[in-house]
Design an enzyme around this catalytic site. Structure first.
Site, PDB file in Angstrom:
ATOM      1  CD  GLU A   1      -4.960  -0.076  -0.952  1.00 56.48           C
ATOM      2  OE1 GLU A   1      -4.326  -0.907  -1.615  1.00 56.48           O
ATOM      3  OE2 GLU A   1      -6.078  -0.318  -0.454  1.00 56.48           O
TER       4      GLU A   1
ATOM      5  CG  ASN B   1      -8.825   5.776   1.055  1.00 50.25           C
ATOM      6  OD1 ASN B   1      -9.231   6.095   2.174  1.00 50.25           O
ATOM      7  ND2 ASN B   1      -9.208   4.659   0.454  1.00 50.25           N
TER       8      ASN B   1
ATOM      9  CG  HIS C   1      -9.678  -2.729   5.304  1.00 51.71           C
ATOM     10  ND1 HIS C   1     -10.992  -3.118   5.123  1.00 51.71           N
ATOM     11  CD2 HIS C   1      -9.382  -1.923   4.260  1.00 51.71           C
ATOM     12  CE1 HIS C   1     -11.463  -2.571   4.010  1.00 51.71           C
ATOM     13  NE2 HIS C   1     -10.507  -1.836   3.473  1.00 51.71           N
TER      14      HIS C   1
ATOM     15  CD  GLU D   1     -11.288   1.159   1.452  1.00 48.98           C
ATOM     16  OE1 GLU D   1     -10.900  -0.027   1.532  1.00 48.98           O
ATOM     17  OE2 GLU D   1     -10.890   1.932   0.568  1.00 48.98           O
TER      18      GLU D   1
ATOM     19  CG  ASP E   1     -13.474  -4.618   6.859  1.00 47.18           C
ATOM     20  OD1 ASP E   1     -12.319  -4.345   7.206  1.00 47.18           O
ATOM     21  OD2 ASP E   1     -13.756  -4.991   5.702  1.00 47.18           O
TER      22      ASP E   1
HETATM   23  O1  G3I Z   1     -15.357  -9.201 -11.899  1.00 48.54           O
HETATM   24  C1  G3I Z   1     -14.928 -10.546 -11.648  1.00 48.54           C
HETATM   25  C2  G3I Z   1     -15.955 -11.532 -12.124  1.00 48.54           C
HETATM   26  O2  G3I Z   1     -16.076 -11.435 -13.507  1.00 48.54           O
HETATM   27  C3  G3I Z   1     -15.515 -12.948 -11.706  1.00 48.54           C
HETATM   28  O3  G3I Z   1     -16.526 -13.845 -12.017  1.00 48.54           O
HETATM   29  C4  G3I Z   1     -15.271 -13.008 -10.189  1.00 48.54           C
HETATM   30  C5  G3I Z   1     -14.741 -14.364  -9.749  1.00 48.54           C
HETATM   31  O4  G3I Z   1     -13.977 -14.273  -8.590  1.00 48.54           O
HETATM   32  O5  G3I Z   1     -14.306 -12.035  -9.857  1.00 48.54           O
HETATM   33  C6  G3I Z   1     -14.730 -10.711 -10.166  1.00 48.54           C
HETATM   34  O6  G3I Z   1     -13.726  -9.820  -9.763  1.00 48.54           O
HETATM   35  C7  G3I Z   1     -13.620  -9.614  -8.368  1.00 48.54           C
HETATM   36  C8  G3I Z   1     -13.877  -8.144  -8.070  1.00 48.54           C
HETATM   37  O7  G3I Z   1     -13.652  -7.881  -6.689  1.00 48.54           O
HETATM   38  C9  G3I Z   1     -15.320  -7.732  -8.406  1.00 48.54           C
HETATM   39  O8  G3I Z   1     -16.249  -8.432  -7.637  1.00 48.54           O
HETATM   40  C10 G3I Z   1     -12.196  -9.975  -7.933  1.00 48.54           C
HETATM   41  O9  G3I Z   1     -11.995 -11.388  -8.089  1.00 48.54           O
HETATM   42  C11 G3I Z   1     -11.953  -9.581  -6.499  1.00 48.54           C
HETATM   43  O10 G3I Z   1     -10.582  -9.759  -6.186  1.00 48.54           O
HETATM   44  C12 G3I Z   1     -12.312  -8.124  -6.292  1.00 48.54           C
HETATM   45  O11 G3I Z   1     -12.135  -7.843  -4.919  1.00 48.54           O
HETATM   46  C13 G3I Z   1     -12.195  -6.473  -4.563  1.00 48.54           C
HETATM   47  C14 G3I Z   1     -10.847  -6.016  -4.019  1.00 48.54           C
HETATM   48  O12 G3I Z   1     -10.946  -4.673  -3.572  1.00 48.54           O
HETATM   49  C15 G3I Z   1      -9.739  -6.082  -5.045  1.00 48.54           C
HETATM   50  O13 G3I Z   1      -8.523  -5.784  -4.440  1.00 48.54           O
HETATM   51  C16 G3I Z   1     -13.253  -6.346  -3.481  1.00 48.54           C
HETATM   52  O14 G3I Z   1     -14.530  -6.651  -4.017  1.00 48.54           O
HETATM   53  C17 G3I Z   1     -13.247  -4.914  -2.934  1.00 48.54           C
HETATM   54  O15 G3I Z   1     -14.107  -4.843  -1.817  1.00 48.54           O
HETATM   55  C18 G3I Z   1     -11.839  -4.556  -2.497  1.00 48.54           C
HETATM   56  O16 G3I Z   1     -11.828  -3.248  -1.993  1.00 48.54           O
HETATM   57  C19 G3I Z   1     -10.566  -2.741  -1.547  1.00 48.54           C
HETATM   58  C20 G3I Z   1     -10.601  -1.243  -1.768  1.00 48.54           C
HETATM   59  O17 G3I Z   1     -10.898  -0.948  -3.110  1.00 48.54           O
HETATM   60  C21 G3I Z   1      -9.283  -0.596  -1.360  1.00 48.54           C
HETATM   61  N1  G3I Z   1      -8.944  -0.942  -0.004  1.00 48.54           N
HETATM   62  C22 G3I Z   1      -8.956  -2.382   0.310  1.00 48.54           C
HETATM   63  C23 G3I Z   1     -10.311  -2.992  -0.046  1.00 48.54           C
HETATM   64  C24 G3I Z   1     -10.375  -4.448   0.344  1.00 48.54           C
HETATM   65  O18 G3I Z   1      -9.459  -5.201  -0.390  1.00 48.54           O
END
Ligand code: G3I
Length: 359
Positions: free
Chosen positions: A169, A210, A246, A275, A277
């Site tokens: 990105e 990507n 996405h 990715e 969906d």
């Molecule tokens: O690790 C913390 C945890 O300690 C806490 O309890 C919890 C409470 O919300 O949050 C946890 O962190 C989360 C993290 O995922 C791990 O699960 C974050 O809040 C959450 O924002 C984060 O989201 C991820 C996101 O990227 C961040 O931008 C998604 O799981 C993940 O699927 C998503 O993936 C991205 C790709 O890497 C790049 N392309 C877009 C895609 C979708 O956003």
């Protein structure tokens, strides 16, 4: 090693379902491989493999504890991507202190189930550790931090991942460079440097750029086209372009997806849908699910029509575990399996598209 592991799991699941049916625990089998798809019992990955491609799904570490989810991931798919486990905040939480626990867990799971792993991601503006974002760095310092991070992570996963999203990105919607910490401190040359350092650390792994919103022909995908062309000309190691995929029903199907994939392939790089969906405004209904199925079929067809499109990865595979509701309130239902791991119409559409290409 791969086939027996998969067969044992499928067999175990089938036995468990039969026993539960006899005991009256469940009404009917739900998500067994392929039977409501192209009239085949083959999994999506088995069908994709017939045309030399993989079909995969991302997984976030905590989801592995959901054994029903993990079992189906291991039987239906041939590839996985860690949703978070290999990002910078996870792999280098303190400067120079590396932690590969989360990524290693996914690699171990993948190996046990015969899935190959795509590394995601070495460099991104998001999910960076605090020590990195809150520091003030001279260009020399940041260059050395970036080089060390890439070198250590890529070396650790050498032979364990087949591809890396080296830079994720890095462009804005209008095709200008995103002003992330690396761009602001190092200028646009950081992309070529990152690719070279990754290649030095693993001569064999495929190196990708990507991004999202690059599926259609337009300024953002044009920017990547120009960049990759330039990188190739300068003999910078670049092997692939990942189109995240996405998508959202309310914004329309990306125009020119197939042509777009083909023009990158014509530059001499692989392309992949990394990715995928397809979300919708909730509640889901029959019409929206039918349109979603049509889109999943179209994306699959587009990849299959381009020889260098090497595979498709769903971002998760079930509405039970998806990033969308937290980020887009009121939207969701984006994946081919519902929250109870039952096939949605999208499953049959993908299966049919893959089966048609395989035959
Ligand atoms: O690790 C913390 C945890 O300690 C806490 O309890 C919890 C409470 O919300 O949050 C946890 O962190 C989360 C993290 O995922 C791990 O699960 C974050 O809040 C959450 O924002 C984060 O989201 C991820 C996101 O990227 C961040 O931008 C998604 O799981 C993940 O699927 C998503 O993936 C991205 C790709 O890497 C790049 N392309 C877009 C895609 C979708 O956003």
């Amino acid at each position: 090693m791969r086939a027996p592991a998969r067969r044992v799991r499928a067999g175990t699941t089938a036995l468990a379902v039969s026993a539960a049916l006899l005991l009256g625990f469940v009404a009917a089998p739900t998500a067994q491989a392929g039977t409501d798809g192209a009239g085949t019992t083959k999994t999506l990955h088995e069908l994709a493999r017939e045309s030399g491609r993989y079909f995969g799904a991302a997984v976030d570490n905590p989801e592995l504890a959901d054994t029903e989810f993990a079992d189906l991931l291991g039987t239906e798919f041939g590839q996985t991507t860690p949703g978070n486990g290999m990002k910078w905040y996870a792999t280098e939480p303190q400067r120079g202190v590396f932690d590969f626990t989360a990524g290693d867990e996914i690699v171990r799971y993948a190996r046990a189930n015969g899935l190959k792993v795509r590394g995601h991601t070495l460099l991104w503006h998001s999910q960076l550790p605090d020590w990195l974002t809150s520091g003030t760095w001279t260009p020399d310092e940041l260059r050395s931090i970036l080089k060390n991070h890439i070198t250590k992570v890529v070396k650790h996963y050498r032979g364990k991942v087949f591809a890396w999203d080296v830079a994720n990105e890095i462009m804005n919607e209008d095709g200008t460079y995103r002003e992330n910490i690396f761009y602001k401190t190092l200028g646009p040359g950081y992309v070529a440097d990152a690719l070279r350092w990754a290649r030095a650390a693993d001569p064999k792994v495929k190196l990708y750029l990507n991004d999202y919103n690059v599926e259609a022909l337009g300024p953002k995908s044009d920017a990547y086209y120009t960049l990759i062309k330039q990188l190739k000309k300068e003999r910078v190691p670049i092997d692939g372009f990942g189109l995240q995929g996405h998508l959202a029903l309310q914004y329309g199907f990306p125009g020119g997806l197939k042509e777009n994939l083909q023009r990158f392939a014509d530059l001499g790089v692989d392309v992949a849908i990394t990715e995928l969906d397809i979300r919708m405004i909730l509640p889901a209904d029959e019409t929206k699910l039918a349109e979603q199925a049509d889109w999943y079929g179209q994306v699959t067809d587009a990849c299959l029509a381009v020889r260098r499109c090497v595979g498709i990865t769903l971002w998760g595979y079930t509405d039970r575990h998806s990033w969308i509701p937290a980020v887009f309130p009121g939207e969701g239902a984006a994946l081919p399996w519902d929250e109870d791991l039952r096939h949605k119409p999208a499953y049959a559409a993908i299966s049919r598209a893959l089966a048609a290409a395989g035959s």
